[in-house]
Design a protein around this motif. Sequence first.
Motif, PDB file in Angstrom:
ATOM      1  N   HIS A 196       0.832  -1.196   0.000  1.00 45.76           N
ATOM      2  CA  HIS A 196       0.000   0.000   0.000  1.00 45.76           C
ATOM      3  C   HIS A 196       0.869   1.249   0.000  1.00 45.76           C
ATOM      4  O   HIS A 196       2.037   1.209   0.356  1.00 45.76           O
ATOM      5  N   ASN A 197       0.280   2.362  -0.381  1.00 45.00           N
ATOM      6  CA  ASN A 197       0.974   3.647  -0.350  1.00 45.00           C
ATOM      7  C   ASN A 197       0.711   4.425   0.935  1.00 45.00           C
ATOM      8  O   ASN A 197       1.449   5.341   1.265  1.00 45.00           O
ATOM      9  N   ILE A 198      -0.351   4.083   1.625  1.00 39.72           N
ATOM     10  CA  ILE A 198      -0.755   4.811   2.824  1.00 39.72           C
ATOM     11  C   ILE A 198      -0.940   3.823   3.974  1.00 39.72           C
ATOM     12  O   ILE A 198      -1.569   2.778   3.810  1.00 39.72           O
ATOM     13  N   TYR A 199      -0.373   4.200   5.134  1.00 35.76           N
ATOM     14  CA  TYR A 199      -0.487   3.387   6.344  1.00 35.76           C
ATOM     15  C   TYR A 199      -0.898   4.276   7.509  1.00 35.76           C
ATOM     16  O   TYR A 199      -0.416   5.398   7.625  1.00 35.76           O
ATOM     17  N   ASN A 200      -1.754   3.774   8.354  1.00 43.56           N
ATOM     18  CA  ASN A 200      -2.101   4.455   9.600  1.00 43.56           C
ATOM     19  C   ASN A 200      -1.203   3.914  10.700  1.00 43.56           C
ATOM     20  O   ASN A 200      -1.132   2.698  10.902  1.00 43.56           O
ATOM     21  N   ILE A 201      -0.544   4.811  11.396  1.00 41.75           N
ATOM     22  CA  ILE A 201       0.242   4.416  12.560  1.00 41.75           C
ATOM     23  C   ILE A 201      -0.591   4.804  13.768  1.00 41.75           C
ATOM     24  O   ILE A 201      -0.742   5.975  14.093  1.00 41.75           O
ATOM     25  N   CYS A 202      -1.175   3.798  14.392  1.00 47.12           N
ATOM     26  CA  CYS A 202      -2.104   4.040  15.488  1.00 47.12           C
ATOM     27  C   CYS A 202      -2.234   2.773  16.324  1.00 47.12           C
ATOM     28  O   CYS A 202      -1.782   1.708  15.927  1.00 47.12           O
TER      29      CYS A 202
ATOM     30  N   ASP B 288     -15.813   9.645  19.189  1.00 48.02           N
ATOM     31  CA  ASP B 288     -14.920   8.482  19.205  1.00 48.02           C
ATOM     32  C   ASP B 288     -14.091   8.461  17.927  1.00 48.02           C
ATOM     33  O   ASP B 288     -14.651   8.327  16.836  1.00 48.02           O
ATOM     34  N   ILE B 289     -12.787   8.620  18.076  1.00 47.51           N
ATOM     35  CA  ILE B 289     -11.880   8.592  16.921  1.00 47.51           C
ATOM     36  C   ILE B 289     -10.799   7.554  17.166  1.00 47.51           C
ATOM     37  O   ILE B 289     -10.126   7.571  18.200  1.00 47.51           O
ATOM     38  N   TYR B 290     -10.665   6.642  16.218  1.00 47.63           N
ATOM     39  CA  TYR B 290      -9.579   5.658  16.280  1.00 47.63           C
ATOM     40  C   TYR B 290      -9.250   5.226  14.858  1.00 47.63           C
ATOM     41  O   TYR B 290     -10.042   5.389  13.940  1.00 47.63           O
ATOM     42  N   GLY B 291      -8.050   4.710  14.697  1.00 43.12           N
ATOM     43  CA  GLY B 291      -7.599   4.299  13.374  1.00 43.12           C
ATOM     44  C   GLY B 291      -7.534   2.791  13.240  1.00 43.12           C
ATOM     45  O   GLY B 291      -7.754   2.047  14.196  1.00 43.12           O
ATOM     46  N   SER B 292      -7.193   2.370  12.038  1.00 36.94           N
ATOM     47  CA  SER B 292      -6.965   0.955  11.763  1.00 36.94           C
ATOM     48  C   SER B 292      -5.512   0.783  11.347  1.00 36.94           C
ATOM     49  O   SER B 292      -5.047   1.410  10.403  1.00 36.94           O
ATOM     50  N   ARG B 293      -4.800  -0.069  12.063  1.00 34.38           N
ATOM     51  CA  ARG B 293      -3.411  -0.349  11.726  1.00 34.38           C
ATOM     52  C   ARG B 293      -3.280  -1.679  10.972  1.00 34.38           C
ATOM     53  O   ARG B 293      -2.187  -2.220  10.830  1.00 34.38           O
ATOM     54  N   ASP B 294      -4.375  -2.178  10.451  1.00 33.68           N
ATOM     55  CA  ASP B 294      -4.385  -3.488   9.797  1.00 33.68           C
ATOM     56  C   ASP B 294      -3.332  -3.604   8.688  1.00 33.68           C
ATOM     57  O   ASP B 294      -2.617  -4.594   8.611  1.00 33.68           O
ATOM     58  N   ARG B 295      -3.236  -2.617   7.818  1.00 34.22           N
ATOM     59  CA  ARG B 295      -2.261  -2.671   6.720  1.00 34.22           C
ATOM     60  C   ARG B 295      -0.832  -2.755   7.255  1.00 34.22           C
ATOM     61  O   ARG B 295      -0.014  -3.517   6.754  1.00 34.22           O
ATOM     62  N   LEU B 296      -0.558  -1.961   8.253  1.00 33.40           N
ATOM     63  CA  LEU B 296       0.775  -1.918   8.835  1.00 33.40           C
ATOM     64  C   LEU B 296       1.126  -3.262   9.478  1.00 33.40           C
ATOM     65  O   LEU B 296       2.239  -3.771   9.318  1.00 33.40           O
ATOM     66  N   THR B 297       0.176  -3.823  10.168  1.00 32.95           N
ATOM     67  CA  THR B 297       0.399  -5.119  10.818  1.00 32.95           C
ATOM     68  C   THR B 297       0.552  -6.221   9.770  1.00 32.95           C
ATOM     69  O   THR B 297       1.455  -7.061   9.865  1.00 32.95           O
ATOM     70  N   GLN B 298      -0.281  -6.211   8.744  1.00 34.38           N
ATOM     71  CA  GLN B 298      -0.210  -7.237   7.710  1.00 34.38           C
ATOM     72  C   GLN B 298       1.074  -7.152   6.890  1.00 34.38           C
ATOM     73  O   GLN B 298       1.687  -8.168   6.582  1.00 34.38           O
ATOM     74  N   ASP B 299       1.491  -5.934   6.549  1.00 35.10           N
ATOM     75  CA  ASP B 299       2.633  -5.780   5.645  1.00 35.10           C
ATOM     76  C   ASP B 299       3.987  -5.865   6.331  1.00 35.10           C
ATOM     77  O   ASP B 299       4.931  -6.420   5.760  1.00 35.10           O
ATOM     78  N   ILE B 300       4.121  -5.318   7.537  1.00 33.38           N
ATOM     79  CA  ILE B 300       5.438  -5.361   8.196  1.00 33.38           C
ATOM     80  C   ILE B 300       5.365  -5.892   9.625  1.00 33.38           C
ATOM     81  O   ILE B 300       6.334  -5.784  10.377  1.00 33.38           O
ATOM     82  N   ASP B 301       4.232  -6.463   9.985  1.00 31.47           N
ATOM     83  CA  ASP B 301       4.053  -7.078  11.303  1.00 31.47           C
ATOM     84  C   ASP B 301       4.292  -6.089  12.446  1.00 31.47           C
ATOM     85  O   ASP B 301       4.829  -6.447  13.485  1.00 31.47           O
ATOM     86  N   TRP B 302       3.887  -4.818  12.235  1.00 32.64           N
ATOM     87  CA  TRP B 302       4.059  -3.796  13.268  1.00 32.64           C
ATOM     88  C   TRP B 302       2.846  -3.765  14.173  1.00 32.64           C
ATOM     89  O   TRP B 302       1.704  -3.911  13.733  1.00 32.64           O
ATOM     90  N   GLU B 303       3.106  -3.588  15.436  1.00 31.90           N
ATOM     91  CA  GLU B 303       2.054  -3.306  16.405  1.00 31.90           C
ATOM     92  C   GLU B 303       2.667  -2.499  17.531  1.00 31.90           C
ATOM     93  O   GLU B 303       3.875  -2.547  17.760  1.00 31.90           O
ATOM     94  N   PRO B 304       1.857  -1.719  18.228  1.00 40.77           N
ATOM     95  CA  PRO B 304       2.408  -0.900  19.306  1.00 40.77           C
ATOM     96  C   PRO B 304       2.942  -1.765  20.446  1.00 40.77           C
ATOM     97  O   PRO B 304       2.384  -2.821  20.740  1.00 40.77           O
TER      98      PRO B 304
END
Length: 129
Positions: free
Chosen positions: A50-56, A95-111
Motif C-alpha cells: 500500500h501507499n498509505i499506512y495508519n500508525i495508530c 470516538d476517533i480511532y484508526g486501523s493499523r491493519d495494513r501496517l500489521t499485515q505488511d510489516i508485522d508492526w504493532e504498538p
Amino acid sequence: DLGEQIAEAKSNNKTLLVGNLETKRDYTDVRDVARAYIELATCNEGNLKHNIYNICSGKSIAGTEVLSLLTKAFDAKNLEIEVDQSRIRQNDVMDIYGSRDRLTQDIDWEPKFSIEQMVNDYVAWKKTS
C-alpha cells in the motif's frame, strides 16, 4: 494539558479545567510511531502493498480514563475538576480511532507501549524535569 494541570494542581491546590472528557481518542506512543517510520523506511519495498499506512493503536480511550491514569500516576487525590465551556467543541466527534491493519499485515508492526506505560513514563519524566 491534563498532566501539566495535575502537576500544578497537586502542588497549588488549583482546579483542573477540562473539556469533554467523554470523548475517546486513539493514543500512540511517540516511540512506537518512530519505530513504525523506521520500519517502513527500511523495509524491502516488495513487502509494502500500500501507499498509505495508519500508525495508530487501533483502539480509543476516553478522556476520563486518561485523567484517571494521570491522577493515579501523579498520586494526586481529591482534585477539583471543572468543565470549562471554552474547551468544549460543539461538533466534536465522540470516538476517533484508526486501523493499523495494513501496517500489521505488511510489516508485522504493532504498538509496544500501552497507555498505562505512556502515562507512567510521562509522569516519571515530569517529576524529574
